[in-house]
Write a protein that holds these residues in place. Sequence first.
Motif, PDB file in Angstrom:
ATOM      1  N   TYR A  88      -9.055   6.287  -4.833  1.00 20.83           N
ATOM      2  CA  TYR A  88      -7.946   5.332  -4.824  1.00 20.83           C
ATOM      3  C   TYR A  88      -7.295   5.275  -3.450  1.00 20.83           C
ATOM      4  N   TYR A 146      -5.831   0.037  -9.895  1.00 23.73           N
ATOM      5  CA  TYR A 146      -5.359   1.428  -9.838  1.00 23.73           C
ATOM      6  C   TYR A 146      -4.063   1.595 -10.636  1.00 23.73           C
ATOM      7  N   LEU A 171      -6.620   1.783  -1.555  1.00 25.88           N
ATOM      8  CA  LEU A 171      -5.279   1.278  -1.291  1.00 25.88           C
ATOM      9  C   LEU A 171      -4.858   1.454   0.157  1.00 25.88           C
ATOM     10  N   SER A 205       0.837  -1.193   0.000  1.00 23.20           N
ATOM     11  CA  SER A 205       0.000   0.000   0.000  1.00 23.20           C
ATOM     12  C   SER A 205       0.876   1.249   0.000  1.00 23.20           C
ATOM     13  N   TRP A 257      -6.770  -8.478  -2.610  1.00 24.05           N
ATOM     14  CA  TRP A 257      -6.258  -7.116  -2.529  1.00 24.05           C
ATOM     15  C   TRP A 257      -5.339  -6.748  -3.691  1.00 24.05           C
ATOM     16  N   CYS A 265      -4.118   4.505   1.543  1.00 20.90           N
ATOM     17  CA  CYS A 265      -3.126   5.584   1.646  1.00 20.90           C
ATOM     18  C   CYS A 265      -3.479   6.472   2.831  1.00 20.90           C
ATOM     19  N   PHE A 284      -5.064  -3.276  -6.164  1.00 18.04           N
ATOM     20  CA  PHE A 284      -3.812  -2.566  -6.445  1.00 18.04           C
ATOM     21  C   PHE A 284      -3.609  -2.468  -7.948  1.00 18.04           C
ATOM     22  N   GLY A 331       2.580   1.563  -3.455  1.00 20.39           N
ATOM     23  CA  GLY A 331       1.634   2.016  -4.474  1.00 20.39           C
ATOM     24  C   GLY A 331       1.222   3.464  -4.282  1.00 20.39           C
ATOM     25  N   CYS A 332       0.916   3.829  -3.058  1.00 20.95           N
ATOM     26  CA  CYS A 332       0.514   5.203  -2.769  1.00 20.95           C
ATOM     27  C   CYS A 332       1.641   6.181  -3.085  1.00 20.95           C
TER      28      CYS A 332
END
Length: 87
Positions: A80, A67, A84, A13, A60, A86, A64, A16-17
């Motif tokens: 998003y 996005y 995720l 997370s 999950w 964030c 991911f 990705g964020c």
Amino acid sequence: MSDAYQFGMGVMSRVGCGWIAEWQRARVSGDEAAVRRAADVLRGSHGWRVLRELDRAGDWPEVFWGYADEVAAGTLRAGYSQGLGCA
């Protein structure tokens, strides 16, 4: 975190964020090279071992990758950050 799946989700997370934040920053500043780099990294997440392993145990990673694919296509839907996790 309660188990390896939750731990992996938490780590990915943040990754990705962070890349999405970089993509957004680059778009706002007109840094096309950075936009492409962030999109390429997220596009490549389909091959990341940790996400592939998490995908065997739950859904999950599909969120991911959804996005990540949006960013790679040059779009990103609102919400998003909640999807995720964030901060």
